[in-house]
Design an enzyme around this catalytic site. Structure first.
Site, PDB file in Angstrom:
ATOM      1  N   LYS A   1       0.831  -1.080  -0.060  1.00  0.00           N
ATOM      2  CA  LYS A   1       0.097   0.027  -0.077  1.00  0.00           C
ATOM      3  C   LYS A   1       0.851   1.316   0.122  1.00  0.00           C
ATOM      4  O   LYS A   1       0.522   2.435  -0.548  1.00  0.00           O
ATOM      5  CB  LYS A   1      -0.902  -0.013   1.114  1.00  0.00           C
ATOM      6  CG  LYS A   1      -1.966  -1.126   1.077  1.00  0.00           C
ATOM      7  CD  LYS A   1      -3.144  -1.096   1.843  1.00  0.00           C
ATOM      8  CE  LYS A   1      -4.045  -2.110   1.581  1.00  0.00           C
ATOM      9  NZ  LYS A   1      -4.908  -2.714   2.593  1.00  0.00           N
TER      10      LYS A   1
ATOM     11  N   LYS B   1      -4.994 -10.842  -5.137  1.00  0.00           N
ATOM     12  CA  LYS B   1      -5.912 -11.537  -4.254  1.00  0.00           C
ATOM     13  C   LYS B   1      -7.366 -10.818  -4.445  1.00  0.00           C
ATOM     14  O   LYS B   1      -7.464  -9.551  -4.697  1.00  0.00           O
ATOM     15  CB  LYS B   1      -5.739 -11.604  -2.735  1.00  0.00           C
ATOM     16  CG  LYS B   1      -5.759  -9.964  -1.999  1.00  0.00           C
ATOM     17  CD  LYS B   1      -5.868 -10.348  -0.576  1.00  0.00           C
ATOM     18  CE  LYS B   1      -6.032  -8.883   0.026  1.00  0.00           C
ATOM     19  NZ  LYS B   1      -6.675  -8.696   1.252  1.00  0.00           N
TER      20      LYS B   1
ATOM     21  N   LYS C   1     -11.583  -6.490  -0.686  1.00  0.00           N
ATOM     22  CA  LYS C   1     -12.850  -5.535  -0.868  1.00  0.00           C
ATOM     23  C   LYS C   1     -12.300  -3.941  -1.144  1.00  0.00           C
ATOM     24  O   LYS C   1     -13.124  -3.216  -1.325  1.00  0.00           O
ATOM     25  CB  LYS C   1     -13.423  -5.073   0.744  1.00  0.00           C
ATOM     26  CG  LYS C   1     -12.829  -6.124   1.904  1.00  0.00           C
ATOM     27  CD  LYS C   1     -13.828  -5.960   3.073  1.00  0.00           C
ATOM     28  CE  LYS C   1     -13.148  -5.989   4.447  1.00  0.00           C
ATOM     29  NZ  LYS C   1     -12.650  -7.178   4.779  1.00  0.00           N
TER      30      LYS C   1
HETATM   31  P1  TYM Z   1      -9.921  -8.220   6.353  1.00  0.00           P
HETATM   32  O1  TYM Z   1     -10.999  -7.515   7.002  1.00  0.00           O
HETATM   33  O2  TYM Z   1      -9.050  -7.520   5.368  1.00  0.00           O
HETATM   34  O3  TYM Z   1     -10.244  -9.555   5.758  1.00  0.00           O
HETATM   35  C1  TYM Z   1     -11.079 -10.456   6.778  1.00  0.00           C
HETATM   36  C2  TYM Z   1     -10.452 -11.777   6.412  1.00  0.00           C
HETATM   37  O4  TYM Z   1     -10.785 -12.276   5.248  1.00  0.00           O
HETATM   38  C3  TYM Z   1      -9.418 -12.877   4.689  1.00  0.00           C
HETATM   39  N1  TYM Z   1      -9.419 -12.564   3.506  1.00  0.00           N
HETATM   40  C4  TYM Z   1      -9.247 -13.565   2.556  1.00  0.00           C
HETATM   41  N2  TYM Z   1      -9.063 -14.854   2.407  1.00  0.00           N
HETATM   42  C5  TYM Z   1      -8.923 -15.592   1.320  1.00  0.00           C
HETATM   43  N3  TYM Z   1      -8.821 -15.082  -0.045  1.00  0.00           N
HETATM   44  C6  TYM Z   1      -8.987 -13.641  -0.058  1.00  0.00           C
HETATM   45  N4  TYM Z   1      -9.075 -13.243  -1.166  1.00  0.00           N
HETATM   46  C7  TYM Z   1      -9.221 -12.879   1.069  1.00  0.00           C
HETATM   47  N5  TYM Z   1      -9.395 -11.598   1.549  1.00  0.00           N
HETATM   48  C8  TYM Z   1      -9.449 -11.462   2.629  1.00  0.00           C
HETATM   49  C9  TYM Z   1      -8.225 -12.169   5.442  1.00  0.00           C
HETATM   50  O5  TYM Z   1      -7.097 -12.681   5.376  1.00  0.00           O
HETATM   51  C10 TYM Z   1      -8.909 -12.113   6.946  1.00  0.00           C
HETATM   52  O6  TYM Z   1      -8.833 -13.041   7.551  1.00  0.00           O
HETATM   53  N6  TYM Z   1      -6.462  -7.299   9.968  1.00  0.00           N
HETATM   54  C11 TYM Z   1      -7.535  -8.204   9.670  1.00  0.00           C
HETATM   55  C12 TYM Z   1      -8.696  -8.113  10.612  1.00  0.00           C
HETATM   56  C13 TYM Z   1      -8.331  -8.133  11.903  1.00  0.00           C
HETATM   57  C14 TYM Z   1      -7.952  -9.533  12.627  1.00  0.00           C
HETATM   58  C15 TYM Z   1      -7.731  -9.101  13.986  1.00  0.00           C
HETATM   59  C16 TYM Z   1      -8.198 -10.734  12.198  1.00  0.00           C
HETATM   60  C17 TYM Z   1      -8.039  -7.309  12.876  1.00  0.00           C
HETATM   61  N7  TYM Z   1      -7.537  -7.741  14.193  1.00  0.00           N
HETATM   62  C18 TYM Z   1      -7.226 -10.272  14.934  1.00  0.00           C
HETATM   63  C19 TYM Z   1      -7.741 -11.985  12.988  1.00  0.00           C
HETATM   64  C20 TYM Z   1      -7.376 -11.663  14.297  1.00  0.00           C
HETATM   65  C21 TYM Z   1      -8.246  -7.800   8.219  1.00  0.00           C
HETATM   66  O7  TYM Z   1      -7.814  -6.564   7.736  1.00  0.00           O
HETATM   67  O8  TYM Z   1      -8.723  -8.635   7.663  1.00  0.00           O
END
Ligand code: TYM
Length: 341
Positions: A119, A208, A211
């Site tokens: 980013k 990937k 969103k």
């Molecule tokens: P976030 O909100 O971007 O995404 C949520 C979860 O979805 C998974 N993910 C995917 N898995 C497979 N293929 C994809 N294309 C794909 N895109 C997204 C992400 O890996 C994630 O598991 N930092 C985290 C949120 C968070 C979190 C935490 C997670 C904050 N604190 C503590 C676990 C534990 C995030 O931005 O995910």
């Protein structure tokens, strides 16, 4: 926290998509349904994390509520006393532990995080300090509850590894402060996978599904109409090899479509296509589009039935309890670092 904890969170920046569903949501909900006697399940909204990317502040409350509805529609059993939903910003200990952990984290460590590097490359000036240190907030999210297992997609595994590192670092300095989450390989085994999941963008299968993708052309959102998702699948980027087999290097688009088909077949036998040979890419795409359409129809009819009152009641109970659990870990840390007698 008498039971071991499984924990994950999904940001409410935009509508959730099938990558989020298969990467994080389904694995924890599967555990909440099958192993609820053995584990405490924390499925939360990392609302403070929302500001690490572009977000519409006026609609954030509704986006948070919509994510919670998605959790329930995907099958999270709210009536189970060991299943918890909560909003990160309602539990002050998350921010407070983050600051303490920040002071034991190296700039270099954060600079090496792939997500930050990706980013930051795009637009240096608008990259916030929040984006820079968000893995630290994520570590606090996990360590406050002593979570053993954290189902996440492949893009978050580096942050999970950092969580283990910082926990071990502080444990070495101050004695046994934190429970260290299981190693990533062990986590994959626990959730029945051999590696992290990364669903690819349909239009550009070298990246990937995300969103934050501006066009949304290659992203199947859980609230897409079946027609919209069909359109995206039928125009998905493939290749000219005319061979239907998994080959992530030479055929990332075809591999992605096969992955989506296989994941849907795992969810329900209703989503298994007839075992017929698929002749050509158009037939493969049609099979994926048909299967995704059935899945989206099912999911969206469950979403319509979700009762918001049930969510509000559960939030109240969970947030009270999570504050107690998180505060008890925070106090231990405050004592160790000399902030409390
Ligand atoms: P976030 O909100 O971007 O995404 C949520 C979860 O979805 C998974 N993910 C995917 N898995 C497979 N293929 C994809 N294309 C794909 N895109 C997204 C992400 O890996 C994630 O598991 N930092 C985290 C949120 C968070 C979190 C935490 C997670 C904050 N604190 C503590 C676990 C534990 C995030 O931005 O995910």
């Amino acid at each position: 926290m008498s039971k071991p904890v499984i924990l994950t969170g999904l940001r409410a920046n935009n509508d959730l998509h099938i990558g989020n569903y298969f990467g994080a949501l389904l694995p924890i909900i599967d555990m909440a349904q099958r192993r609820n006697k053995e584990y405490q399940i924390n499925l939360f909204i990392p609302d403070l994390h929302s500001f690490t990317a572009e977000v519409d502040h006026n609609t954030l409350q509704e986006a948070i509520m919509q994510n919670l509805r998605v959790y329930v529609a995907a099958g999270l059993p709210l009536n189970d006393p060991d299943v918890h939903i909560y909003r990160q910003s309602y539990i002050a200990a998350h921010s407070e532990l983050t600051w303490i952990l920040d002071c034991f984290t190296g700039m270099g460590e954060m600079k090496r995080m792939t997500q930050f590097k990706d980013k930051a490359k795009k637009d240096d000036d608008r990259v916030s300090v929040g984006l820079f240190n968000y893995p630290v907030l994520m570590a606090a999210d996990i360590l406050l509850y002593g979570a053993d297992y954290v189902p996440v997609g492949d893009d978050q595994t580096q942050h999970l590894e950092f969580t283990r590192d910082i926990a071990e670092r502080l444990n070495k300095k101050f004695g046994n402060l934190f429970k260290v989450p299981k190693a990533v390989q062990e986590q994959h085994k626990f959730f029945g996978k051999d590696q992290g999941l990364r669903i690819k963008d349909l239009a550009d299968p070298t990246k990937k599904m995300s969103k934050s993708d501006e066009t949304g052309k290659g992203v199947i959102f859980l609230i897409d109409t079946p027609e919209a998702s069909r359109q995206k699948i039928m125009t998905a980027t493939t290749d000219s090899l005319q061979s239907i087999k998994p080959d992530p290097v030479n055929q990332p688009g075809i591999t992605n479509l096969l992955d989506i088909l296989a994941l849907l077949a795992l969810v329900s036998s209703d989503y298994q296509i007839n075992p017929r040979p698929l002749n050509g890419y158009a037939e493969l795409k049609t099979a994926v589009a048909d299967t995704v359409a059935i899945f989206l129809n099912d999911f969206q009819s469950k979403l319509k039935e979700v009762d918001d009152n049930g969510i509000f009641n559960k939030l109240e109970i969970s947030e009270k309890l999570m504050n107690e659990q998180a505060d008890s870990t925070l106090l231990k840390v405050q004592k160790a670092v000399g902030l409390r007698p």
